[in-house]
Scaffold this motif. Structure first.
Motif, PDB file in Angstrom:
ATOM      1  N   THR A  35       0.824  -1.204   0.000  1.00  0.00           N
ATOM      2  CA  THR A  35       0.000   0.000   0.000  1.00  0.00           C
ATOM      3  C   THR A  35       0.858   1.254   0.000  1.00  0.00           C
ATOM      4  N   ASP A  36       0.266   2.341  -0.486  1.00  0.00           N
ATOM      5  CA  ASP A  36       0.960   3.631  -0.455  1.00  0.00           C
ATOM      6  C   ASP A  36       0.766   4.270   0.911  1.00  0.00           C
ATOM      7  N   SER A  37       1.252   5.480   1.084  1.00  0.00           N
ATOM      8  CA  SER A  37       1.180   6.139   2.389  1.00  0.00           C
ATOM      9  C   SER A  37      -0.259   6.415   2.824  1.00  0.00           C
ATOM     10  N   GLY A  38      -1.189   6.436   1.884  1.00  0.00           N
ATOM     11  CA  GLY A  38      -2.594   6.650   2.207  1.00  0.00           C
ATOM     12  C   GLY A  38      -3.366   5.369   2.455  1.00  0.00           C
ATOM     13  N   MET A  51      12.195  -5.378 -10.440  1.00  0.00           N
ATOM     14  CA  MET A  51      11.623  -4.622  -9.327  1.00  0.00           C
ATOM     15  C   MET A  51      12.726  -4.294  -8.339  1.00  0.00           C
ATOM     16  N   ALA A  52      12.535  -3.203  -7.618  1.00  0.00           N
ATOM     17  CA  ALA A  52      13.502  -2.790  -6.602  1.00  0.00           C
ATOM     18  C   ALA A  52      12.768  -2.057  -5.494  1.00  0.00           C
ATOM     19  N   LEU A  62       8.271   1.066  -3.816  1.00  0.00           N
ATOM     20  CA  LEU A  62       8.412  -0.038  -4.746  1.00  0.00           C
ATOM     21  C   LEU A  62       8.573   0.506  -6.153  1.00  0.00           C
ATOM     22  N   LEU A  63       9.639   0.079  -6.843  1.00  0.00           N
ATOM     23  CA  LEU A  63       9.899   0.473  -8.220  1.00  0.00           C
ATOM     24  C   LEU A  63       9.731  -0.732  -9.125  1.00  0.00           C
ATOM     25  N   ALA A  73       6.869   3.917 -10.111  1.00  0.00           N
ATOM     26  CA  ALA A  73       7.339   4.176  -8.747  1.00  0.00           C
ATOM     27  C   ALA A  73       6.116   4.301  -7.851  1.00  0.00           C
ATOM     28  N   GLY A  74       5.930   3.326  -6.991  1.00  0.00           N
ATOM     29  CA  GLY A  74       4.763   3.339  -6.135  1.00  0.00           C
ATOM     30  C   GLY A  74       3.488   3.275  -6.956  1.00  0.00           C
TER      31      GLY A  74
END
Length: 76
Positions: A35-38, A51-52, A62-63, A73-74
């Motif tokens: 998940t993202d920051s939200g 992926m990295a 996550l890339l 990116a994300g």
């Protein structure tokens, strides 16, 4: 798949682009949506051949790179 040696996090991508987080460094390993920051799940629109994981703004990002050179990116 990507692994962070700093946090012990492993990022996996399913065939449909869904990203999953596997955490090995706890007493009981767990798998969940990335998940993202939200709190919204991260899904890349296509499968990524590379992926990295990197650290940005105090969190893991996550890339993903596709075979056609598209970088994700994300959630962007």
């Amino acid at each position: 798949m990507a692994h962070s040696s700093q946090s012990g996090t492993v990022a996996l991508q399913l065939e449909d682009g869904q990203a999953r987080k596997l955490i090995w460094d706890s007493e009981s390993p767990s798998v969940g949506a990335w998940t993202d920051s939200g709190g919204c799940p991260i899904n890349f629109p296509v499968s990524c051949v590379q992926m990295a994981l990197c650290t940005a703004s105090g969190g893991e990002l996550l890339l993903g790179l596709t075979d056609r050179g598209h970088l994700y990116a994300g959630d962007t």
